[in-house]
Design a protein around this motif. Structure first.
Motif, PDB file in Angstrom:
ATOM      1  N   SER A 268      44.052  36.548  56.189  1.00 31.02           N
ATOM      2  CA  SER A 268      43.232  37.367  55.295  1.00 31.02           C
ATOM      3  C   SER A 268      41.852  36.793  55.006  1.00 31.02           C
ATOM      4  CB  SER A 268      43.969  37.598  53.962  1.00 31.02           C
ATOM      5  OG  SER A 268      44.117  36.392  53.257  1.00 31.02           O
ATOM      6  N   CYS A 269      41.707  35.448  54.961  1.00 31.97           N
ATOM      7  CA  CYS A 269      40.393  34.927  54.554  1.00 31.97           C
ATOM      8  C   CYS A 269      39.370  35.075  55.662  1.00 31.97           C
ATOM      9  CB  CYS A 269      40.498  33.480  54.064  1.00 31.97           C
ATOM     10  SG  CYS A 269      40.638  32.263  55.400  1.00 31.97           S
ATOM     11  N   ARG A 270      39.787  35.015  56.898  1.00 31.46           N
ATOM     12  CA  ARG A 270      38.967  35.186  58.101  1.00 31.46           C
ATOM     13  C   ARG A 270      38.005  34.033  58.358  1.00 31.46           C
ATOM     14  NH1 ARG A 270      42.128  38.495  60.391  1.00 31.46           N
ATOM     15  NH2 ARG A 270      40.574  39.261  61.854  1.00 31.46           N
TER      16      ARG A 270
ATOM     17  N   MET B  48      30.538  35.249  50.647  1.00 33.97           N
ATOM     18  CA  MET B  48      31.194  36.416  50.035  1.00 33.97           C
ATOM     19  C   MET B  48      32.211  35.970  48.995  1.00 33.97           C
ATOM     20  SD  MET B  48      31.963  38.953  53.205  1.00 33.97           S
ATOM     21  CE  MET B  48      30.655  39.624  54.230  1.00 33.97           C
ATOM     22  N   LEU B  49      33.024  34.967  49.346  1.00 35.06           N
ATOM     23  CA  LEU B  49      34.053  34.501  48.409  1.00 35.06           C
ATOM     24  C   LEU B  49      33.420  33.915  47.144  1.00 35.06           C
ATOM     25  CD1 LEU B  49      36.564  32.876  50.918  1.00 35.06           C
ATOM     26  CD2 LEU B  49      36.930  34.952  49.566  1.00 35.06           C
TER      27      LEU B  49
ATOM     28  N   PHE C 132      28.773  39.061  41.767  1.00 34.39           N
ATOM     29  CA  PHE C 132      29.446  40.213  41.152  1.00 34.39           C
ATOM     30  C   PHE C 132      29.733  39.953  39.668  1.00 34.39           C
ATOM     31  CE2 PHE C 132      31.693  41.923  45.259  1.00 34.39           C
ATOM     32  CZ  PHE C 132      30.468  41.988  45.878  1.00 34.39           C
TER      33      PHE C 132
ATOM     34  N   ARG D 220      43.720  47.640  44.766  1.00 38.39           N
ATOM     35  CA  ARG D 220      43.215  47.885  46.109  1.00 38.39           C
ATOM     36  C   ARG D 220      41.745  47.507  46.202  1.00 38.39           C
ATOM     37  NH1 ARG D 220      43.867  53.836  48.340  1.00 38.39           N
ATOM     38  NH2 ARG D 220      41.704  54.288  47.817  1.00 38.39           N
ATOM     39  N   GLY D 221      41.341  47.098  47.401  1.00 35.67           N
ATOM     40  CA  GLY D 221      39.933  46.856  47.671  1.00 35.67           C
ATOM     41  C   GLY D 221      39.374  45.758  46.784  1.00 35.67           C
ATOM     42  N   ILE D 222      38.175  45.972  46.298  1.00 39.67           N
ATOM     43  CA  ILE D 222      37.516  44.951  45.496  1.00 39.67           C
ATOM     44  C   ILE D 222      38.235  44.780  44.153  1.00 39.67           C
ATOM     45  CG2 ILE D 222      35.815  46.476  44.387  1.00 39.67           C
ATOM     46  CD1 ILE D 222      35.118  42.992  45.900  1.00 39.67           C
TER      47      ILE D 222
ATOM     48  N   ALA E 184      41.470  44.391  43.992  1.00 40.26           N
ATOM     49  CA  ALA E 184      42.684  43.593  44.226  1.00 40.26           C
ATOM     50  C   ALA E 184      42.572  42.306  43.425  1.00 40.26           C
ATOM     51  CB  ALA E 184      42.828  43.284  45.717  1.00 40.26           C
TER      52      ALA E 184
ATOM     53  N   GLY F  15      41.422  45.664  50.673  1.00 39.31           N
ATOM     54  CA  GLY F  15      41.225  44.452  49.886  1.00 39.31           C
ATOM     55  C   GLY F  15      41.898  43.229  50.465  1.00 39.31           C
ATOM     56  N   PHE F  16      42.514  43.367  51.615  1.00 43.22           N
ATOM     57  CA  PHE F  16      43.246  42.236  52.193  1.00 43.22           C
ATOM     58  C   PHE F  16      42.297  41.150  52.724  1.00 43.22           C
ATOM     59  CE2 PHE F  16      45.186  40.313  56.034  1.00 43.22           C
ATOM     60  CZ  PHE F  16      46.235  39.646  55.436  1.00 43.22           C
ATOM     61  N   CYS F  17      41.352  41.526  53.570  1.00 40.34           N
ATOM     62  CA  CYS F  17      40.515  40.489  54.181  1.00 40.34           C
ATOM     63  C   CYS F  17      39.130  40.430  53.538  1.00 40.34           C
ATOM     64  CB  CYS F  17      40.420  40.680  55.697  1.00 40.34           C
ATOM     65  SG  CYS F  17      39.335  42.009  56.233  1.00 40.34           S
ATOM     66  N   THR F  18      38.564  39.232  53.561  1.00 41.75           N
ATOM     67  CA  THR F  18      37.294  38.991  52.875  1.00 41.75           C
ATOM     68  C   THR F  18      36.134  39.853  53.385  1.00 41.75           C
ATOM     69  OG1 THR F  18      38.055  36.702  52.746  1.00 41.75           O
ATOM     70  CG2 THR F  18      35.806  37.142  52.028  1.00 41.75           C
ATOM     71  N   PRO F  19      35.885  39.914  54.699  1.00 37.83           N
ATOM     72  CA  PRO F  19      34.678  40.621  55.139  1.00 37.83           C
ATOM     73  C   PRO F  19      34.649  42.088  54.705  1.00 37.83           C
ATOM     74  CG  PRO F  19      35.634  39.366  56.947  1.00 37.83           C
ATOM     75  CD  PRO F  19      36.624  39.333  55.831  1.00 37.83           C
TER      76      PRO F  19
ATOM     77  N   ARG G  29      36.741  43.503  52.132  1.00 36.19           N
ATOM     78  CA  ARG G  29      36.876  43.630  50.678  1.00 36.19           C
ATOM     79  C   ARG G  29      35.543  43.386  49.971  1.00 36.19           C
ATOM     80  NH1 ARG G  29      40.266  39.573  49.733  1.00 36.19           N
ATOM     81  NH2 ARG G  29      38.647  38.134  49.045  1.00 36.19           N
ATOM     82  N   VAL G  30      34.870  42.291  50.336  1.00 35.14           N
ATOM     83  CA  VAL G  30      33.609  41.947  49.674  1.00 35.14           C
ATOM     84  C   VAL G  30      32.423  42.618  50.377  1.00 35.14           C
ATOM     85  CG1 VAL G  30      32.202  40.065  48.791  1.00 35.14           C
ATOM     86  CG2 VAL G  30      34.666  39.735  49.051  1.00 35.14           C
ATOM     87  N   GLY G  31      32.497  42.639  51.709  1.00 34.28           N
ATOM     88  CA  GLY G  31      31.369  43.179  52.485  1.00 34.28           C
ATOM     89  C   GLY G  31      31.067  44.630  52.170  1.00 34.28           C
TER      90      GLY G  31
END
Lengths: 246, 604
Positions: free
Chosen positions: A47-49, A90-91, A127, A171-173, A175, B493-497, B499-501
């Motif tokens: 998930s973090c990529r 981003m994180l 954010f 969900r999404g941002i 989460a 919302g699972f992966c960073t790019p 979810r945040v991107g």
């Protein structure tokens, strides 16, 4: 070792066993690929990529990509470093990471990986989400501001501790990490600092109360040597500045 | 709110009706919400208790799908479809009008708890908008007079069953038919073909046909069927992806509404070929209005011996189909997220490999195909692969259904052999003065005038069927902004790019749209888009930057005319940030304030 069971990683031959991922094979060969949601004690999450590598010209997460004979894998190129840096940035803007004041500063995997990929500033617009801390537990503090949704505590509590204390909802941002009690408070669970879940956080989301800032700046885990040399905070014993209970 | 004991009895009955199967969780939560209007903590705990699973599993599903509510919600839930095509038809004005007439703020519930008003992603009624959903049922062709009547019906607490039928009328505007929509199909013909010739021969025809995934991804359908057929496993499944969420697409709606038999028949043929006994249609929540009709069709097929046990009298041929309803999650169109959802979970795409053909539903071999793919497969089983392959191009055989909407005189469904030019389609639908097309939806590509001679096929412009026309009166950036907001809402919302991107991209587009952007922001969009494209876990995040990246190349003037001349503009407004401090220190010069009223003494 037969010719079929190696791939090249930045020009270096890396052997692998059937079913191993690129990350697992690299780790076994002592080659560091930066990562956050990956912990070798758990199945990969992807998930973090941060562990993106280029496999035969295509970007893939090395923690989930199966190793295959003859693959040409690139990891430490400027193109990939730039993408990893962007993901770290981003994180950092998604949550509230106040490194200078954080108890885990210097022994934080997120911070150490950020330095490793050359991130010096968050770059994107913050954010500033509102995320109240949870101090309800007698021994542990939860600071959700630092959560990066790697789900390691979720997995550890569910699969190792058998307590199922944490979950991700929304969900999404939106989460976010939650505590599985009707009140949503950690104090209402049987969570303990000796739980595996308390040892795997790559940031300072799960902190122990009653002690802190004991190791001075300059002597913390990643103060002298970078993470690719030192290793992950979750893999190192408390006595060595890590989080692992022996 | 219901009495506690009544609530538990209601939930117990619903869970019983679903045989206490956790895979039915999403269906159960939908029904519980239909009874209770929203999912309270008590309701969630009761569902968990009845199913024997942990409450957090139920909560993670309840908080994931946008049509499920974990906060109090109105008995009448009205959601305006907010695709750019609805906006072109004036939906925003209608939304504000309705909210005013009902006395309820947008995105909230009226104090008496009777009604909620908000917006939702495209509901697939682009050819008959502005559209909305009321308690999940599609409302079409909204006008102010119609909204006036809806206000009366809501305030009088009139049950939906007593609302005028014409409010809910969904018309299939088929303007061009070819081999799929144009030729009569005798129910059972494909099943007779597979019984007479055997599964091997049907696979043969599928290979010859060259049929590719009509959802837009274009994977060879025969390869999927063969892989699943050869996969070890006693139990296999057939899944029809009718989660048509790509904004601007509505061809699967027309197929399910008017050609359900054809689709079910294609699924049944697939079941016979791969050795599955169970199929599922995953129907997007927005299409719940057709569930009863689809169930009736399934029942009549059972009665005719075309479905169920011993199909056409052959004891070795049993196959049945169940309908699962989604609940507002675009990401579930991704096949592994769809399978997760079908299993009753939240729809986060799986790590692939393994692929569904070997590890799909409940980890068993599963074929997931689009609605149009199954319909085509049924025809191929009867007419043969060569017949199908005689149309189309070298790499794209057969025909494609396009959903036309936006600025054209005849929006609706157009079936073309693959290879048709964009220009031809524009002429046929009566598009006057088009400046650009959003092809294949926001996840697809933006096409400007100079590319209108390109062809619609997998070799050139691949599409799942969405085709939204923008004429010269439109500001392209309005569309881009709409799409950027869409992806923020739909990211899982699972992966960073992703979810945040998606949020970062939305903020950048908004910044330019409101006249605060600079050249540096455009460069930033490109870099961010690249990270999302190569770094995201699934197709959603990988394609989310497409509208921005394409329009930066195709329509640079839409951005440039809004840019500030400075090289850089901060994301925050310094004067706005300092306003309060200046007021407190008693500054009175006009330059200190943005708002005239503050000079008169009002606190900022």
């Amino acid at each position: 070792m037969s010719e079929e069971s190696t791939f090249t990683l930045d020009g270096r031959k890396v052997p692998f066993r059937d079913g191993q991922t690129i990350m697992a094979a690299a780790l076994a060969a002592g080659v560091y690929i930066p990562h956050l949601c990956f912990n070798p004690e758990f199945p990969p999450h992807g998930s973090c990529r941060v562990c993106l590598v280029k496999v035969n010209g295509r970007m893939q997460a090395s923690c989930t990509a199966p190793a295959m004979a003859g693959q040409v894998v690139q990891s430490e190129t400027e193109e990939i470093r730039e993408i990893r840096r962007g993901i770290l940035q981003m994180l950092f803007v998604e949550g509230n990471h106040v490194c200078p004041a954080c108890e885990k500063s210097g022994a934080c995997q997120l911070q150490a990986v950020a330095y490793y990929v050359g991130m010096l500033a968050p770059h994107y617009t913050h954010f500033y989400p509102r995320r109240p801390v949870d101090a309800s537990h007698p021994d542990a503090l939860l600071d959700f501001n630092r959560c990066i949704l790697c789900e390691l505590c979720v997995r550890a509590s569910r699969d190792v501790d058998g307590k199922n204390v944490f979950a991700v909802q929304g969900r999404g941002i939106k989460a976010h990490l939650v505590v599985n009690t009707p009140s949503g408070k950690l104090g209402a669970t049987d969570f303990s600092l000796s739980d595996k879940a308390a040892q795997v956080c790559p940031t300072g989301t799960i902190l122990s109360k009653h002690s802190g800032y004991e190791i001075p700046i300059g002597q913390r885990l990643y103060d002298r040597k970078p993470i690719n040399v030192v290793g992950d905070v979750a893999a190192l014993a408390v006595s060595k500045g890590g989080r692992r209970h022996d | 709110m219901m009495e506690s004991s009544a609530l538990i009895q209601t939930i117990r009955d619903i869970v019983q009706r679903h045989n206490k199967m956790p895979t039915r969780l999403l269906q159960i939560l939908r029904e519980v919400q239909d009874s209770l209007t929203w999912l309270s903590a008590e309701a969630i705990n009761a569902v968990a208790g009845e199913l024997g699973i942990s409450p957090d599993k139920v909560r993670s599903v309840a908080t994931f799908y946008s049509f499920l509510y974990t906060e109090p919600h109105g008995s009448y839930d009205i959601l305006f479809s907010d695709n750019i095509t609805d906006r072109m038809l004036g939906n925003r004005e209608l939304l504000h009008y309705l909210s005013e007439r009902l006395g309820v703020e947008i995105n909230s519930t009226r104090k008496d708890g009777l009604v909620s008003v908000g917006t939702t992603s495209c509901t697939g009624m682009c050819d008959q908008g502005p559209a909305a959903l009321v308690n999940g049922y599609a409302l079409t062709r909204l006008t102010k007079p119609r909204l006036d009547r809806i206000v009366g019906l809501v305030n009088a607490k009139t049950p939906l069953e007593q609302w005028p039928r014409e409010f809910f009328e969904v018309v299939s505007h088929i303007h061009r038919a070819d081999i799929l929509l144009g030729r009569h199909f005798a129910d059972g013909a494909a099943l007779r073909a597979v019984l007479k010739r055997g599964p091997d021969a049907i696979v043969e025809e599928m290979v010859k046909s060259g049929l590719r995934g009509q959802g837009g991804a274009g994977f060879k359908s025969a390869a999927k069927w063969i892989s699943c057929r050869n996969a070890p496993g006693e139990v296999k499944y057939v899944v029809c992806n009718a989660d048509e969420g790509e904004p601007g697409t509505f061809k699967d709606r027309v197929l399910m509404q008017d050609f359900a038999d054809l689709v079910f028949e294609g699924m049944t043929v697939c079941g016979r070929v791969i050795g599955a006994r169970q199929g599922f249609v995953y129907l997007r929540g927005e299409y719940r209005y057709m569930v009863d009709a689809l169930k009736a069709t399934l029942q009549s097929r059972r009665e005719a011996g075309l479905l169920g046990e011993a199909i056409l009298g052959d004891p070795g041929f049993s196959f049945d189909i169940d309908i699962h309803l989604g609940a507002g999650a675009y990401v579930c169109g991704e096949e592994s997220a769809l399978i997760e959802s079908l299993e009753g979970k939240h729809g986060v795409p799986r790590i692939r490999p393994p692929f569904p053909t070997t590890h799909g539903y409940l980890n068993q071999p599963t074929v997931v195909n689009n609605v149009e793919t199954f319909a085509s497969a049924a025809k191929i089983a009867v007419q043969g692969g060569d017949w199908f392959a005689s149309r189309g191009t070298a790499e794209s055989k057969g025909t494609k259904l396009l959903s036309l909407s936006g600025d054209c005189e005849r929006p609706g469904i157009y079936e073309y052999p693959f290879g048709v030019t964009v220009r031809q389609v524009l002429e046929d639908c009566g598009a006057k003065n088009p400046q650009g097309i959003q092809m294949a939806g926001p996840a697809g590509h933006m096409i400007s005038e100079k590319l209108f001679d390109r062809r619609i096929c997998f070799e050139d412009l691949a599409t799942g069927g969405s085709f939204m026309v923008f004429d010269h009166s439109r500001d392209i950036l309005d569309g881009i902004r709409n799409f950027a907001h869409f992806f923020v809402h739909e990211s899982c919302g699972f992966c960073t790019p992703c979810r945040v991107g998606t949020s970062l991209m939305r903020d950048l587009v908004d910044k330019v749209h409101t006249g605060h952007g600079t050249r540096a922001d455009l460069e930033e969009m490109r870099k961010l888009g690249q990270i999302m494209r190569v770094g995201s876990h699934c197709g959603l995040g990988q394609t989310a930057p497409n509208p921005v990246l394409d329009s930066l190349d195709q329509f640079p003037e839409s951005y440039e005319r809004r840019l500030r001349s400075t090289a850089f503009e901060p994301a925050f407004d310094m004067n706005a940030a300092l306003e309060q401090a200046r007021w407190l220190t008693g500054r009175t010069d006009p330059d200190a304030y943005l708002d005239e009223e503050i000079l008169q003494g009002a606190m900022p």
